[in-house]
Design a protein around this motif. Structure first.
Motif, short mmCIF file in Angstrom:
data_model
loop_
_atom_site.label_atom_id
_atom_site.label_comp_id
_atom_site.label_asym_id
_atom_site.label_seq_id
_atom_site.Cartn_x
_atom_site.Cartn_y
_atom_site.Cartn_z
N UNK A 1 0.84 -1.20 0.00
CA UNK A 1 0.00 0.00 0.00
C UNK A 1 0.87 1.25 0.00
N UNK A 2 1.90 1.26 0.83
CA UNK A 2 2.81 2.40 0.90
C UNK A 2 3.49 2.64 -0.44
N UNK A 3 3.89 1.56 -1.10
CA UNK A 3 4.53 1.66 -2.41
C UNK A 3 3.61 2.32 -3.44
N UNK A 4 2.33 1.98 -3.38
CA UNK A 4 1.36 2.49 -4.36
C UNK A 4 0.86 3.90 -4.02
N UNK A 5 1.10 4.32 -2.79
CA UNK A 5 0.69 5.68 -2.40
C UNK A 5 1.66 6.74 -2.86
#
Length: 258
Positions: free
Chosen positions: A30-34
């Protein structure tokens, strides 16, 4: 007795721990995609699961290869000619392929999030020009003009038939692509044999397992499907000798010759 009880418990808890390990990659994905914001993926469960699983498998795949290469390596020595490598993921098995006996490898990997790691492994193994990534599923191989029926010398399925859609249909398609005298090298996990109490437990685990492991199914009767798909001149499929009867995720391995 106490030691065996501990071993049984370790086998029963193993699938739960493995799902927990896979789930631990959700926050970082999720952090990567944010950053940068990729809402189209974050709002698509299927797209998110592909990236999540690819990130998890890029770490666990090499560990699996390290642990099972003593069993898989000898099987791969049967591979030759034109090869279909089904679900290669990040290419962790490529170092074990007998490159001097192979003219072409088609790596059938529809999950594009694996491709960057797979290309790196192809370069590391000196297989550029020999190994071609096919970004489609088994069902599109003939229609896309990648390979014709009866033209394949070797099919390799390692820990992948558990997650392909419509598995019995895909097994039949692979059999059709394999030429007479061709080999099918297989190492897969399968359903527990009927009548064993651990089969009930495996069924319970399978209610959750596919959601954490990229659509993988625990209860597929892969060995029987492959053996019964058509006539074989040779069938050598066995369960690894070191797996106890209470193994929740039992495997079969071996080579079949058409």
């Amino acid at each position: 007795m106490l030691e065996q009880t501990r071993d049984v418990f370790a086998h029963l808890i193993q699938p739960i721990l493995f799902m927990y390990l896979a789930a631990s990659y959700i926050p970082s994905t999720i952090s990567l995609l944010l950053s940068p914001l990729q809402l189209n993926i974050l709002l698509s469960p299927s797209a998110f699961k592909e990236i999540w699983f690819a990130r998890f498998w890029s770490v666990y795949g090499p560990e699996l290869q390290k642990n099972t290469s003593p069993a898989v390596g000898p099987l791969l020595q049967h591979v030759h000619g034109i090869v279909l490598d089904i679900g290669p993921g990040s290419g962790e098995w490529l170092p074990l392929f007998p490159a001097n006996r192979i003219s072409k490898i088609y790596g059938v990997e529809p999950n594009k999030d694996h491709h960057a790691a797979l290309r790196r492994k192809i370069r590391e193994c000196g297989l550029e020009g020999v190994y071609e990534i096919v970004p489609v599923g088994i069902e599109d191989l003939e229609e896309g003009g990648w390979i014709k029926e009866g033209r394949v010398d070797s099919v390799v399925t390692l820990f992948c038939l558990c997650s392909i859609p419509r598995p019995r249909e895909m097994v039949a398609r692979l059999y059709g692509l394999l030429g007479d005298g061709g080999v099918w090298v297989l190492y897969e996990h399968v359903r527990v044999k009927e009548g064993r109490w651990v089969g009930w437990y495996q069924s319970v685990m399978n209610l959750f397992w596919p959601y954490f492991l990229g659509g993988c199914e625990l209860r597929r009767d892969t060995g029987r499907w492959v053996k019964e798909v058509g006539p074989w001149s040779q069938v050598e499929l066995v369960q690894p000798a070191n797996e106890p009867e209470y193994q929740v995720v039992p495997h079969i391995k071996g080579v079949l010759v058409k």
